[in-house]
Write a protein that holds these residues in place. Structure first.
Motif, PDB file in Angstrom:
ATOM      1  N   HIS A 186       0.832  -1.209   0.000  1.00  0.00           N
ATOM      2  CA  HIS A 186       0.000   0.000   0.000  1.00  0.00           C
ATOM      3  C   HIS A 186       0.869   1.262   0.000  1.00  0.00           C
ATOM      4  O   HIS A 186       0.479   2.282  -0.580  1.00  0.00           O
ATOM      5  CB  HIS A 186      -0.939  -0.009   1.200  1.00  0.00           C
ATOM      6  N   ILE A 211      -6.304   2.707  -0.543  1.00  0.00           N
ATOM      7  CA  ILE A 211      -5.031   2.409   0.114  1.00  0.00           C
ATOM      8  C   ILE A 211      -4.901   3.186   1.417  1.00  0.00           C
ATOM      9  O   ILE A 211      -4.180   2.754   2.318  1.00  0.00           O
ATOM     10  CB  ILE A 211      -3.833   2.737  -0.801  1.00  0.00           C
ATOM     11  N   SER A 237      -3.668  -2.814   7.548  1.00  0.00           N
ATOM     12  CA  SER A 237      -2.770  -3.936   7.300  1.00  0.00           C
ATOM     13  C   SER A 237      -2.245  -4.537   8.600  1.00  0.00           C
ATOM     14  O   SER A 237      -1.887  -5.714   8.648  1.00  0.00           O
ATOM     15  CB  SER A 237      -1.579  -3.480   6.446  1.00  0.00           C
ATOM     16  N   ALA A 288      -4.345  -2.937  -3.136  1.00  0.00           N
ATOM     17  CA  ALA A 288      -2.993  -2.417  -3.347  1.00  0.00           C
ATOM     18  C   ALA A 288      -2.550  -2.573  -4.797  1.00  0.00           C
ATOM     19  O   ALA A 288      -2.091  -1.612  -5.426  1.00  0.00           O
ATOM     20  CB  ALA A 288      -2.006  -3.129  -2.419  1.00  0.00           C
TER      21      ALA A 288
END
Length: 254
Positions: free
Chosen positions: A156, A209, A216, A233
């Motif tokens: 990302h 993103i 994440s 991503a």
């Protein structure tokens, strides 16, 4: 292409702004890491919950507004500035394909961004542990979680870096690049605080993103969550690379 990569890498190594930012990031993060480690600044995040107290302060390094300040400055003086001083014109006149110039600049800028965003904080974290014993790992098995999360974050971050390149290409000015990027970072931070956003904006943010950069590092992620993160991503990178290359192909280089 290899010669272009070497040229861009040489420029990065010789770039005084890059080394100044590296020192600033290292010093600032070392101070923040120390304050968190001694308990002066109390924080609670996914690293604490997963048994990786050693990386508690790393949560600051992956905050978009924090690293955007450094990356936008690097984008302004490493990418946009090349248009102002005629470096890009020299590459084009040298017979290099524009797509190769764009990719070389993107890859080396991404390398510099990873050093500022990830390498410097990890250097401080492990250095503090080795020299002063700062931080613990109560659950070493959770290192797999950290590796998975860091891998997604880097993907990302690559999308984020490509967006900064696109901004720099559009404005061709270091000051404007920095200002636009910081405004974007502020909007991202505001959007995250105001969630859930109204209607379509929430869906748009959820599949961006900007959301997945911090998401994440969620402790619990199913296989479908990981696949979704990967798709967001990769699709973002491909779209932004295509747009950036298209803009560069049609740009009048002065």
């Amino acid at each position: 292409m290899i010669n272009l990569l070497r040229a861009e890498l040489f420029k990065l190594i010789k770039n005084k702004v890059f080394w100044t930012l590296t020192i600033i990031v290292t010093v600032v993060f070392a101070l923040l890491h120390y304050l968190i480690t001694i308990g002066w600044w109390k924080v609670s995040n996914s690293f604490v919950d997963s048994g990786l107290e050693l990386f508690t302060s790393f949560a600051l390094a992956i905050t978009p507004f924090y690293f955007m300040l450094f990356l936008s400055t690097l984008a302004g003086f490493f990418v946009a500035n090349d248009f102002m001083i005629g470096v890009v014109k020299l590459f084009v006149m040298g017979g290099h394909r524009r797509s190769h110039i764009f990719l070389a600049k993107l890859l080396i800028f991404a390398l510099g961004s990873i050093i500022l965003t990830v390498v410097c904080p990890l250097f401080v974290t492990f250095g503090g542990k080795l020299l002063f014993g700062f931080g613990e790992m109560t659950d070493p098995a959770a290192i797999g979680y950290f590796a998975r999360s860091l891998g997604l974050f880097l993907l990302h971050l690559m999308g984020f870096v490509t967006l900064l390149i696109l901004i720099a290409l559009l404005v061709e000015d270091s000051g404007k690049t920095i200002i636009i990027s910081i405004v974007l970072a502020v909007l991202i931070s505001v959007a995250d605080v105001m969630r859930p956003l109204p209607g379509f904006l929430e869906t748009l943010y959820q599949y961006s993103i900007f959301h997945h950069l911090t998401d994440s590092f969620r402790v619990t992620m199913t296989h479908s969550d990981v696949i979704e993160s990967l798709l967001v991503a990769l699709c973002t990178i491909l779209i932004l690379v295509f747009c950036g290359n298209a803009v560069f192909q049609r740009k009048e280089v002065k």
